[in-house]
Write a protein that holds these residues in place. Structure first.
Motif, short mmCIF file in Angstrom:
data_model
loop_
_atom_site.label_atom_id
_atom_site.label_comp_id
_atom_site.label_asym_id
_atom_site.label_seq_id
_atom_site.Cartn_x
_atom_site.Cartn_y
_atom_site.Cartn_z
N VAL A 18 32.78 -32.51 -52.00
CA VAL A 18 31.90 -33.57 -51.52
C VAL A 18 30.96 -34.04 -52.63
O VAL A 18 30.23 -35.01 -52.47
CB VAL A 18 31.09 -33.12 -50.27
N GLN A 43 34.49 -36.95 -47.76
CA GLN A 43 33.33 -37.18 -46.90
C GLN A 43 33.04 -35.90 -46.11
O GLN A 43 33.97 -35.24 -45.62
CB GLN A 43 33.61 -38.33 -45.94
N ASN A 45 32.18 -35.28 -43.18
CA ASN A 45 32.78 -35.25 -41.84
C ASN A 45 34.29 -35.00 -41.85
O ASN A 45 34.89 -34.73 -40.81
CB ASN A 45 32.49 -36.56 -41.09
N ASP A 46 34.90 -35.12 -43.04
CA ASP A 46 36.35 -34.94 -43.16
C ASP A 46 36.75 -33.55 -43.66
O ASP A 46 37.95 -33.27 -43.78
CB ASP A 46 36.95 -35.99 -44.10
N THR A 61 31.60 -27.67 -50.89
CA THR A 61 30.64 -28.29 -49.98
C THR A 61 29.22 -27.93 -50.41
O THR A 61 29.01 -27.04 -51.23
CB THR A 61 30.88 -27.83 -48.53
N ASP A 111 30.70 -42.75 -57.89
CA ASP A 111 30.83 -41.85 -56.75
C ASP A 111 30.25 -40.49 -57.08
O ASP A 111 30.94 -39.62 -57.61
CB ASP A 111 32.32 -41.73 -56.37
N GLY A 113 28.36 -38.76 -54.66
CA GLY A 113 28.08 -38.07 -53.41
C GLY A 113 26.60 -37.98 -53.11
O GLY A 113 25.84 -38.94 -53.30
#
Length: 208
Positions: A18, A43, A45-46, A61, A111, A113
């Motif tokens: 992430v 993401q 949530n994924d 994470t 990107d 995060g």
């Protein structure tokens, strides 16, 4: 007659995160098994669905995840530093807070995060020039005086080294209470036997 032994099966671990730092760091290390790194950020949530569908075997994470079939192992912290033009007065300091470089324009990878919210919320009046192409980012970094961020995990990678290649910046530590993320390796419990030894070895290599 001597019994033939089967060659050791080469395991392949797919890894993503992430945040971008841990996948870049693990790709730069040597392990007995093959590591295939996905640099597209996951993401939050994924995370569970990507593990359960075997899209990834390991996801880095920023929080511990505990479910009936998923668990996490703590690895260490990630924190940012900043490369600043040697003629900038801040470049002569050993440490900065996020408030110190207020008003500057930064080159930033598109990107990043959760780091995006950290820097945007804590550096006053800053402008962030987001770059999607990493090669373009390296070129602009080498031939401009815009400051840029790196982390304890990415500092030793070839991409970061190339940004310091023109020797026109100093690497400065950011000493700020907001400058840290806790990093965990998250995986299916059914994969524990394969993934935990890798994570334990990674934790030993983790930059302090």
């Amino acid at each position: 007659m001597r019994r033939k032994t089967s060659p050791r099966r080469c395991l392949t671990t797919t890894a993503a995160g992430v945040v971008p730092g841990p996948p870049q760091f693990i790709e730069d290390q040597q392990f007995p098994e093959k590591i295939v790194v996905n640099h597209h950020l996951i993401q939050p949530n994924d995370v569970l669905s990507d593990l359960r569908t075997r899209k990834e075997r390991l996801i880095f994470t920023i929080q511990e995840i505990e479910a009936d079939d998923v668990e996490s192992m703590y690895l260490g912290q990630e924190y940012l530093g900043v490369g600043i033009d040697k003629f900038n007065p801040h470049a002569q300091k050993k440490q900065l807070s996020f408030a110190d470089p207020a008003g500057l324009s930064f080159l930033v990878v598109q990107d990043i995060g959760p780091w995006r919210k950290v820097v945007e919320d804590n550096i006053p009046d800053a402008t962030f020039l987001y770059q999607e192409d990493l090669k373009a980012m390296s070129q602009i970094s080498r031939y401009s005086n815009f400051p840029f961020f790196f982390s304890n995990l990415t500092q030793v990678t070839s991409a970061t080294e190339s940004r310091f290649g023109s020797d026109n910046r100093n690497a400065i530590e950011i000493n700020d209470p907001h400058n840290h993320l806790e990093i965990y390796g998250t995986y299916l419990k059914s994969e524990r036997r394969n993934i935990q030894p890798l994570l334990k070895e990674l934790a030993k290599k983790w930059p302090k």
